[in-house]
Design a protein around this motif. Structure first.
Motif, short mmCIF file in Angstrom:
data_model
loop_
_atom_site.label_atom_id
_atom_site.label_comp_id
_atom_site.label_asym_id
_atom_site.label_seq_id
_atom_site.Cartn_x
_atom_site.Cartn_y
_atom_site.Cartn_z
N UNK A 63 36.31 4.64 8.69
CA UNK A 63 36.70 3.75 9.44
C UNK A 63 38.02 3.04 9.96
N UNK A 64 38.99 3.65 9.66
CA UNK A 64 40.12 3.03 9.39
C UNK A 64 41.27 3.97 10.79
N UNK A 65 40.76 5.44 10.04
CA UNK A 65 41.89 6.46 9.83
C UNK A 65 41.26 7.18 10.80
N UNK A 66 39.90 7.02 11.32
CA UNK A 66 39.50 8.52 12.22
C UNK A 66 39.14 7.32 12.97
N UNK A 67 37.79 6.51 13.12
CA UNK A 67 37.12 6.18 13.94
C UNK A 67 38.13 5.04 14.34
N UNK A 68 38.72 4.11 13.49
CA UNK A 68 39.76 2.99 13.92
C UNK A 68 38.75 2.06 15.21
N UNK A 69 37.54 2.13 14.25
CA UNK A 69 36.73 0.39 14.52
C UNK A 69 35.57 0.46 15.16
N UNK A 70 35.67 1.74 15.98
CA UNK A 70 34.20 2.10 16.96
C UNK A 70 33.08 2.54 15.54
N UNK A 71 31.88 2.15 15.89
CA UNK A 71 30.80 2.82 14.70
C UNK A 71 31.05 4.19 14.47
N UNK A 72 30.28 3.75 13.28
CA UNK A 72 30.15 6.00 12.52
C UNK A 72 28.72 6.62 13.46
N UNK A 73 27.97 5.11 14.24
CA UNK A 73 27.07 6.16 14.69
C UNK A 73 27.49 7.15 15.70
N UNK A 74 29.21 6.05 16.47
CA UNK A 74 28.75 6.65 17.90
C UNK A 74 29.65 8.35 17.87
#
Length: 516
Positions: free
Chosen positions: A468-479
């Motif tokens: 959630x933090x290092x990879x997606x940096x705030x975007x929802x996982x489903x995206x």
């Protein structure tokens, strides 16, 4: 658990990764695929059988043996400078071999023995002696230990390093006799000062030949009977008051040396000493009473019979105990394990010393400089004891300090950034795509990248934070799946790299990445 029994079932990917982290310098995604389904014995047999490497050469392609010491220079100062440069070339040549995943096992074992039978390049100061010494180690690394001890005793570099070449009947030198027993075969407490003096007398008369000779003459050692003490040598009760009769003639040195080595090997501690040292190198620094009883002693009993290293090391590294999950993460990676392991794990291409010499020299220069800063310059141990973390209290823990930890992080940051000084680049997008089973699932991606890099299991909280933090940096996982699935069509490669790079950089800075 049958401690010394061979692990016979096919190895899981985590087992293969563990094997490669401990017996080589790390695991690459390609290796995990290639070795899928292998047993431990099959893996050992594959990795331990590699051809001898081509010798190091000067920039014009000539070996140092062909050139002689300092040739073709005639000025002494220039010869010294040239020899310094060539000794650096040997170090860089060895680092280049360590970068090759196919040679990892052989080079890690060579490194073990070079740290056991220590000589220092800056003390020897003749590149031909330095390289011949490495050849002695490579030739014996999986051979007979009795032969190994005799060969290293007579090796010209060792004769120079521990003053064997100065050891004569009129002026005996005790340096090598002491280290032969204390560091190479027995350990402290199993010999007396009288034994050291008698060992020195046995070893009188050996000389290194053609040291710093500008001619292209053979580097060798020679026994001079006239400088050998031919009187009897009487050892202590540690060796059953053994008497070695003095032998005259050209064969006297070989005969007395062989008899003394057999005398030392008859001591029951000698086999345990080598098994323990291999254990600390490949397993962990702490040896409990349970390990001593169930693993060290049974293997020492077998080793005592014939002193053959291949079956001993094979049994150790294919044993049930070696694959005990409790041992994983039980070492702090040495600087060479860390540096080479990072290159291997991220699948940097192996540069050709012959075809890409400029890039190769740039890379190995950088590696030599960085590993020296991290306190592990090859062939430059601070003392005859070897590198301190392998013998001092705490063992691996003292590889890490505020300074060396920062240097480790700087190296992996540089590797992943793409704008690095090594002359090689990591494409994190291609790297992830090469081994992650479902890269469109962010949790699977993070979990499998973790498994590729780390020796220990993550917690769920760690995985969630990385996703959630290092990879997606705030975007929802489903995206993430949509972004991954369409990156080629929509030209989102750079966007993906901009997300993967921080993730991988962060993971390579974690405490868990320091463990093997």
């Amino acid at each position: 658990m049958a401690w010394t029994a061979t692990r016979t079932q096919p190895l899981a990917p985590a087992d293969i990764a563990h094997f490669l982290r401990r017996t080589a310098f790390g695991a690459s995604p390609a290796q995990l695929k290639a070795y899928k389904g292998r047993t431990a014995a099959e893996l050992f047999d594959t990795l331990s059988k590699v051809p001898a490497p081509p010798p190091p050469t000067d920039s014009d392609g000539k070996t140092f043996h062909d050139l002689g010491w300092g040739a073709p220079e005639t000025d002494q100062q220039k010869r010294n400078q040239l020899d310094n440069q060539r000794r650096l070339q040997v170090k860089k040549w060895w680092l280049g071999l360590m970068l090759d995943p196919q040679r990892g096992f052989a080079e890690k074992l060579t490194l073990f023995w070079q740290n056991h039978f220590v000589t220092e390049s800056d003390t020897i100061q003749d590149v031909r002696f330095q390289h011949r010494y490495l050849e002695t180690i490579r030739r014996n690394a999986l051979g007979n230990f009795r032969t190994f001890v005799i060969d290293i005793t007579q090796d010209p570099a060792m004769l120079r390093y521990l003053n064997g070449t100065e050891n004569t009947k009129d002026k005996p030198n005790e340096n090598y006799g002491r280290e032969l027993m204390e560091l190479f075969t027995l350990g402290r407490g199993f010999y007396t000062e009288s034994d050291v003096k008698e060992a020195a007398r046995v070893l009188t008369g050996w000389k290194a030949i053609n040291y710093r000779n500008a001619m292209t003459e053979v580097i060798s050692s020679r026994f001079l009977a006239g400088q050998h003490d031919q009187d009897k040598k009487i050892f202590s009760e540690n060796f059953q008051n053994k008497t070695i009769e003095g032998r005259p003639g050209d064969k006297g040195g070989d005969l007395e040396l062989g008899e003394m080595v057999d005398m030392i090997f008859a001591h029951p501690e000698s086999a345990r000493f080598i098994v323990r040292k291999l254990y600390r190198w490949y397993f962990t620094g702490e040896i409990s009473d349970e390990v001593e009883k169930n693993f060290i002693e049974p293997l020492a009993v077998g080793f005592r019979k014939d002193r053959e290293l291949n079956p001993l090391i094979r049994q150790m590294l294919t044993s049930d105990h070696f694959f005990d999950p409790a041992l994983r993460g039980g070492q702090i990676r040495s600087p060479l394990d860390f540096v080479m392991g990072s290159f291997v794990a991220l699948e940097n291409p192996v540069l050709s010393r012959e075809k890409e010499r400029e890039k190769y020299d740039n890379l190995t220069n950088n590696l030599l400089y960085r590993t020296k800063l991290m306190e592990m310059e090859v062939m430059e141990q601070p003392t005859v004891f070897g590198w301190r973390p392998y013998y001092d209290t705490g063992y691996y823990k003292i590889w890490i300090s505020g300074t060396t930890l920062g240097l480790r992080g700087s190296l992996t940051d540089t590797l992943v950034s793409g704008a690095n000084r090594f002359g090689v680049e990591v494409d994190t997008l291609e790297w992830v795509a090469s081994f992650v089973s479902e890269p469109g699932d962010p949790l699977v991606l993070v979990r499998e990248v973790w498994g590729m890099l780390m020796a220990v299991e993550p917690s769920q909280a760690q995985l969630d934070n990385l996703v959630d933090d290092a990879l997606l940096d705030g975007i929802p996982r489903y995206e993430w799946k949509e972004i991954w699935d369409k990156y080629k069509d929509k030209g989102l490669e750079d966007d993906l790299r901009n997300r993967l790079n921080p993730l991988i950089t962060y993971m390579l800075r974690l405490a868990e990445y320091q463990l093997a």
